[in-house]
Design a protein around this motif. Structure first.
Motif, PDB file in Angstrom:
ATOM      1  N   LEU A 124      -6.563   1.793  -4.610  1.00 47.51           N
ATOM      2  CA  LEU A 124      -7.335   2.367  -5.723  1.00 47.51           C
ATOM      3  C   LEU A 124      -8.731   2.824  -5.311  1.00 47.51           C
ATOM      4  CD1 LEU A 124      -6.322  -0.057  -8.635  1.00 47.51           C
ATOM      5  CD2 LEU A 124      -5.515   2.285  -8.219  1.00 47.51           C
ATOM      6  N   VAL A 125      -9.328   2.097  -4.349  1.00 44.02           N
ATOM      7  CA  VAL A 125     -10.689   2.448  -3.948  1.00 44.02           C
ATOM      8  C   VAL A 125     -10.714   3.406  -2.763  1.00 44.02           C
ATOM      9  CG1 VAL A 125     -11.578   0.258  -4.813  1.00 44.02           C
ATOM     10  CG2 VAL A 125     -10.947   0.471  -2.385  1.00 44.02           C
ATOM     11  N   SER A 177       3.742  -1.812  -6.344  1.00 36.54           N
ATOM     12  CA  SER A 177       4.052  -3.175  -6.792  1.00 36.54           C
ATOM     13  C   SER A 177       5.555  -3.353  -6.992  1.00 36.54           C
ATOM     14  CB  SER A 177       3.283  -3.482  -8.079  1.00 36.54           C
ATOM     15  OG  SER A 177       1.894  -3.384  -7.860  1.00 36.54           O
ATOM     16  N   ARG A 222       0.830  -1.209   0.000  1.00 35.74           N
ATOM     17  CA  ARG A 222       0.000   0.000   0.000  1.00 35.74           C
ATOM     18  C   ARG A 222       0.865   1.260   0.000  1.00 35.74           C
ATOM     19  NH1 ARG A 222      -3.218  -3.275   3.492  1.00 35.74           N
ATOM     20  NH2 ARG A 222      -2.255  -2.361   5.347  1.00 35.74           N
ATOM     21  N   ALA A 280      -2.127  -7.916  -4.852  1.00 39.26           N
ATOM     22  CA  ALA A 280      -3.252  -7.449  -5.672  1.00 39.26           C
ATOM     23  C   ALA A 280      -4.347  -6.850  -4.807  1.00 39.26           C
ATOM     24  CB  ALA A 280      -3.795  -8.612  -6.510  1.00 39.26           C
ATOM     25  N   ASP A 281      -4.633  -7.480  -3.676  1.00 37.56           N
ATOM     26  CA  ASP A 281      -5.655  -6.962  -2.775  1.00 37.56           C
ATOM     27  C   ASP A 281      -5.237  -5.619  -2.189  1.00 37.56           C
ATOM     28  OD1 ASP A 281      -8.204  -7.384  -1.263  1.00 37.56           O
ATOM     29  OD2 ASP A 281      -6.828  -7.321   0.453  1.00 37.56           O
ATOM     30  N   VAL A 340      -3.210  -3.415  -3.574  1.00 28.51           N
ATOM     31  CA  VAL A 340      -3.310  -2.408  -4.641  1.00 28.51           C
ATOM     32  C   VAL A 340      -4.758  -1.987  -4.817  1.00 28.51           C
ATOM     33  CG1 VAL A 340      -3.065  -2.030  -7.114  1.00 28.51           C
ATOM     34  CG2 VAL A 340      -1.214  -3.120  -5.825  1.00 28.51           C
ATOM     35  N   ARG A 341      -5.691  -2.942  -4.779  1.00 23.78           N
ATOM     36  CA  ARG A 341      -7.123  -2.600  -4.907  1.00 23.78           C
ATOM     37  C   ARG A 341      -7.567  -1.689  -3.779  1.00 23.78           C
ATOM     38  NH1 ARG A 341      -7.628  -7.998  -6.779  1.00 23.78           N
ATOM     39  NH2 ARG A 341      -7.991  -8.754  -4.655  1.00 23.78           N
ATOM     40  N   GLN A 342      -7.061  -1.941  -2.582  1.00 27.13           N
ATOM     41  CA  GLN A 342      -7.440  -1.088  -1.449  1.00 27.13           C
ATOM     42  C   GLN A 342      -6.998   0.349  -1.665  1.00 27.13           C
ATOM     43  OE1 GLN A 342      -6.137  -2.752   2.328  1.00 27.13           O
ATOM     44  NE2 GLN A 342      -6.592  -4.827   1.638  1.00 27.13           N
TER      45      GLN A 342
END
Length: 282
Positions: free
Chosen positions: A280-281, A244, A240, A273-274, A276-278
């Protein structure tokens, strides 16, 4: 030509030579790159060298050393540096790394990664040695934060402050060992997120993930277990913050079949991946 290193890799160990080579076409989709222990191949011929060169045809590589002893007060070993550069010229790694430590005294290698006192004097000393090594190699190096079990009363700054100052003065980057951050946080009583949050976002070039032995009152960095749940959680925090960054699984003892390490590498992909999604949102 140096290949770019991205994604998720493994530490190259002899027990996996055959599988990585024989199934390279399919394996390369699961293992993005390999990290070699520099000393295992410096000045070495025969089967180890043949395996190394064969695998280099299929996988990008980075070199990781254990004997640079960048924090020692002994003179830098020029023969070692020449052998290191010779190997790098041959396999063209994306980068070369070692540990922020010292490994011996009075000409004796203790075969351990010993911690430094975090003082201005030590910082000045290591800065000069890093600059000399980088000049010899013709490129910046990466240094890894190490696990430790003692501290020095002379230390005048926390480990992360020492690392940031060293990088600013030398241009070196950090190989962030997330397991070592967690081990030290337990052994020395600090919040591991403090370490992560104190690092500039551009400082970390590579991440190590490994296992340890939890003895309750203290933790030993052993590289002979699966990555532990709190280390996965800390890795997610690192992604976070740093994005990456190329990450890999280290295993040096009780080495399981390659399939088990590939499953753990898939877990690293999922955690990253999870995370990175956190971001982004958020």
């Amino acid at each position: 030509m140096r290949d770019a290193v991205t994604g998720f890799g493994l530490g190259l160990r002899p027990t996996h030579y055959a599988a990585l080579s024989e199934h390279a076409a399919t394996m390369a989709r699961r293992v993005d790159w390999l990290e070699i222990i520099s000393e295992n191949y410096m000045g070495v011929g025969g089967k180890p060298r043949r395996h190394l060169l064969e695998l280099r045809r299929h996988y990008p590589m980075v070199m990781h050393g254990v004997s640079l002893s960048i924090g020692s007060t002994a003179p830098l070993e020029r023969d070692y540096l020449r052998a290191l550069k010779s190997l790098a010229d041959e396999i063209e790694p994306a980068w070369i790394s070692d540990h922020l430590c010292w490994t011996g005294i009075a000409g004796r290698n203790m075969h351990d990664l010993l911690p430094l006192p975090f003082t201005e004097e030590a910082l000045d000393h290591v800065v000069g040695r890093v600059m000399a090594v980088q000049e010899h190699l013709g490129a910046p190096i990466l240094l890894e934060n190490t696990s430790s079990y003692v501290t020095y009363p002379e230390s005048a700054m926390p480990e992360w402050e020492f690392i940031v100052a060293l990088a600013k003065r030398t241009g070196c980057a950090l190989l962030l060992d997330v397991n070592n951050v967690y081990v030290n946080s337990v052994n020395h009583g600090f919040n591991p997120l403090t370490f992560i949050d104190a690092l500039p976002k551009t400082l970390v070039r590579q991440i190590h993930l490994a296992g340890h032995e939890d003895h309750g009152t203290h933790i030993i960095d052993t590289h002979d277990h699966d990555v532990a749940p709190p280390v996965w959680q800390l890795y997610a925090a690192a992604v976070r913050r740093f994005g990456s960054v190329p990450a890999m699984i280290e295993r040096d003892d009780h080495i399981p079949p390659l399939s088990a390490l590939l499953a753990e590498l898939d877990q690293a992909r999922a955690v990253a991946a999870d995370a990175v999604r956190q971001v982004l949102v958020a």
